[in-house]
Design a protein around this motif. Structure first.
Motif, PDB file in Angstrom:
ATOM      1  N   LEU A 255       0.821  -1.203   0.000  1.00 17.71           N
ATOM      2  CA  LEU A 255       0.000   0.000   0.000  1.00 17.71           C
ATOM      3  C   LEU A 255       0.857   1.256   0.000  1.00 17.71           C
ATOM      4  O   LEU A 255       0.578   2.212  -0.732  1.00 17.71           O
ATOM      5  N   GLY A 256       1.913   1.264   0.819  1.00 11.33           N
ATOM      6  CA  GLY A 256       2.767   2.442   0.882  1.00 11.33           C
ATOM      7  C   GLY A 256       3.358   2.801  -0.465  1.00 11.33           C
ATOM      8  O   GLY A 256       3.417   3.983  -0.837  1.00 11.33           O
ATOM      9  N   MET A 257       3.796   1.784  -1.232  1.00  9.92           N
ATOM     10  CA  MET A 257       4.386   2.041  -2.535  1.00  9.92           C
ATOM     11  C   MET A 257       3.330   2.537  -3.514  1.00  9.92           C
ATOM     12  O   MET A 257       3.600   3.398  -4.358  1.00  9.92           O
ATOM     13  N   ARG A 258       2.127   2.013  -3.421  1.00  9.08           N
ATOM     14  CA  ARG A 258       1.049   2.454  -4.318  1.00  9.08           C
ATOM     15  C   ARG A 258       0.723   3.920  -4.077  1.00  9.08           C
ATOM     16  O   ARG A 258       0.510   4.687  -5.029  1.00  9.08           O
ATOM     17  N   ILE A 259       0.681   4.311  -2.806  1.00  7.15           N
ATOM     18  CA  ILE A 259       0.403   5.715  -2.496  1.00  7.15           C
ATOM     19  C   ILE A 259       1.564   6.596  -2.952  1.00  7.15           C
ATOM     20  O   ILE A 259       1.361   7.705  -3.466  1.00  7.15           O
ATOM     21  N   LYS A 260       2.792   6.105  -2.807  1.00  6.35           N
ATOM     22  CA  LYS A 260       3.977   6.859  -3.262  1.00  6.35           C
ATOM     23  C   LYS A 260       3.923   7.080  -4.773  1.00  6.35           C
ATOM     24  O   LYS A 260       4.209   8.184  -5.262  1.00  6.35           O
ATOM     25  N   ILE A 261       3.576   6.040  -5.516  1.00  4.09           N
ATOM     26  CA  ILE A 261       3.452   6.174  -6.973  1.00  4.09           C
ATOM     27  C   ILE A 261       2.429   7.247  -7.315  1.00  4.09           C
ATOM     28  O   ILE A 261       2.681   8.145  -8.130  1.00  4.09           O
ATOM     29  N   ALA A 262       1.267   7.176  -6.661  1.00  4.40           N
ATOM     30  CA  ALA A 262       0.204   8.147  -6.930  1.00  4.40           C
ATOM     31  C   ALA A 262       0.656   9.561  -6.579  1.00  4.40           C
ATOM     32  O   ALA A 262       0.444  10.512  -7.345  1.00  4.40           O
ATOM     33  N   LYS A 263       1.288   9.718  -5.427  1.00  2.85           N
ATOM     34  CA  LYS A 263       1.710  11.046  -4.971  1.00  2.85           C
ATOM     35  C   LYS A 263       2.709  11.661  -5.952  1.00  2.85           C
ATOM     36  O   LYS A 263       2.580  12.844  -6.329  1.00  2.85           O
ATOM     37  N   GLU A 264       3.699  10.877  -6.388  1.00  5.47           N
ATOM     38  CA  GLU A 264       4.739  11.438  -7.241  1.00  5.47           C
ATOM     39  C   GLU A 264       4.227  11.730  -8.650  1.00  5.47           C
ATOM     40  O   GLU A 264       4.669  12.685  -9.294  1.00  5.47           O
ATOM     41  N   ILE A 265       3.280  10.940  -9.123  1.00  4.58           N
ATOM     42  CA  ILE A 265       2.665  11.257 -10.418  1.00  4.58           C
ATOM     43  C   ILE A 265       1.811  12.508 -10.295  1.00  4.58           C
ATOM     44  O   ILE A 265       1.788  13.356 -11.198  1.00  4.58           O
ATOM     45  N   ALA A 266       1.115  12.659  -9.169  1.00  3.36           N
ATOM     46  CA  ALA A 266       0.322  13.869  -8.947  1.00  3.36           C
ATOM     47  C   ALA A 266       1.220  15.105  -8.939  1.00  3.36           C
ATOM     48  O   ALA A 266       0.863  16.160  -9.491  1.00  3.36           O
ATOM     49  N   ILE A 267       2.388  14.993  -8.328  1.00  2.00           N
ATOM     50  CA  ILE A 267       3.349  16.105  -8.305  1.00  2.00           C
ATOM     51  C   ILE A 267       3.795  16.440  -9.733  1.00  2.00           C
ATOM     52  O   ILE A 267       3.884  17.614 -10.118  1.00  2.00           O
ATOM     53  N   ALA A 268       4.065  15.404 -10.528  1.00  4.35           N
ATOM     54  CA  ALA A 268       4.502  15.618 -11.909  1.00  4.35           C
ATOM     55  C   ALA A 268       3.418  16.315 -12.726  1.00  4.35           C
ATOM     56  O   ALA A 268       3.696  17.272 -13.462  1.00  4.35           O
ATOM     57  N   VAL A 269       2.178  15.849 -12.606  1.00  2.32           N
ATOM     58  CA  VAL A 269       1.088  16.445 -13.386  1.00  2.32           C
ATOM     59  C   VAL A 269       0.833  17.882 -12.932  1.00  2.32           C
ATOM     60  O   VAL A 269       0.561  18.768 -13.754  1.00  2.32           O
TER      61      VAL A 269
END
Length: 360
Positions: free
Chosen positions: A155-169
């Motif tokens: 779960l932690g990695m999934r949230i990290k992926i989402a967070k960093e993509i959100a930052i990029a967008v």
């Protein structure tokens, strides 16, 4: 002997002529492709872009061992592992065999936008390109695509992926004079480097909104992308706004946390379906975002969450906290897709994911 000399001279001249012809063709392609790329750079950033290094066709062929199958990384896509200037690289070669009139423009858009964002850690860094093939080839830092089998991710990695993509967008939407809309936010455009940093890539469909405007309209007959990730307004009208990306990102969140195929497949055979699903045949025909919304409305959110995320949780207290984090992410995804309240800006989404990530 004279006959042999004449034959040798013939083959030398023929080889020389072939090499000259190949060189001239590559020079012609370099000029034609470079012209389109330069026009795109002028449009997007008034010509003030980061320098783009160019590699020769020979360098690319040597780096990939002539695009050998042993260096081919991703099935159905022409992405290759290579060694260029003593470093591992990812080489992206167009696979579009159903070529359209704007194929070159799309590849040049990918190069142009990649060059604009390469200084940000959450984008796949563009190292350069080769303009000497029929369609340009991109050379990027080496990274691996995120695993397609998300059960291997906690779960932690999934949230990290989402967070960093959100930052990029968010960066795409706010960092430039023209708002840049990615238009193709989905797992196949997300990579992880060796340090675990998440990278967004794939700007072929990227659209820019003119300064001072909040939207741009494209030809509705040429709407492109993965259907489940496409915002309804964009699909029906061709109108592109920041919300077009926010919607796609919401679906990405849902796919990171839910077992999409489990939800769909459970209704593939009436005789084997659990009784509670029999009355839901029509629900399964809905798009992903609407299916998730339906399950949430009925208070069954945990039925669609990936059970693999629970296996590593020790203790009731820890499980409850993680369930709360999962529910918070799903509810955020429904805001992104317009199923709950006002659609947030990507910057707000990134901040909310950072907050959820820090829950202890």
């Amino acid at each position: 002997m004279p006959m042999l000399i004449r034959r040798l001279d013939f083959w030398r001249n023929k080889t020389k002529h072939k090499k000259n012809s190949e060189t001239n063709q590559r020079l012609k392609l370099f000029k034609e492709n470079g012209k389109v790329l330069l026009e795109d750079l002028i449009e997007l950033c008034n010509g003030k872009s980061n320098p783009i290094k160019t590699f020769s066709a020979n360098q690319i062929l040597e780096a990939t061992n002539n695009f050998s199958e042993s260096n081919h990384l991703i099935r159905f896509e022409l992405m290759y592992r290579g060694i260029l200037e003593n470093r591992p690289v990812l080489i992206k070669r167009p696979i579009w065999k159903l070529y359209t009139s704007d194929t070159l423009a799309k590849i040049c858009r990918d190069i142009a936008v990649s060059s604009m964002v390469s200084g940000h850690k959450n984008f796949l860094k563009l190292l350069g390109c080769c303009l000497e093939f029929e369609y340009p080839v991109l050379v990027c830092e080496y990274a691996e695509r995120i695993p397609s089998n998300t059960p291997n991710l906690g779960l932690g990695m999934r949230i990290k992926i989402a967070k960093e993509i959100a930052i990029a967008v968010s960066y795409l939407h706010t960092a430039f004079s023209r708002t840049m809309i990615h238009m193709d936010i989905q797992p196949s455009n997300i990579f992880l480097d060796s340090n675990g940093t998440v990278k967004l890539s794939g700007f072929c469909l990227c659209v820019s909104i003119p300064e001072g405007e909040t939207f741009v309209k494209v030809d509705a007959d040429r709407v492109e992308g993965v259907l489940d990730y496409l915002e309804y307004k964009y699909v029906t009208t061709g109108v592109v706004t920041e919300n077009t990306d926010v919607f796609s990102f919401g679906v990405l969140l849902q796919n990171l946390l839910t077992t999409k195929h489990r939800v769909v497949d459970c209704c593939s055979d009436d005789e084997r379906m659990p009784e509670k699903f029999v009355s839901e045949q029509n629900v399964m025909n809905l798009r992903i975002s609407d299916r998730v919304s339906k399950f949430v409305e009925e208070g069954r959110i945990f039925e669609i969450l990936d059970p693999n995320m629970f296996e590593s949780m020790d203790g009731d207290e820890n499980q409850e906290r993680e369930r709360q984090r999962m529910e918070a992410v799903i509810m955020l995804s429904l805001r992104c897709t317009g199923n709950r309240g006002d659609v947030p800006k990507m910057m707000e989404v990134a901040k909310e994911l950072k907050r959820i990530e820090r829950w202890t």
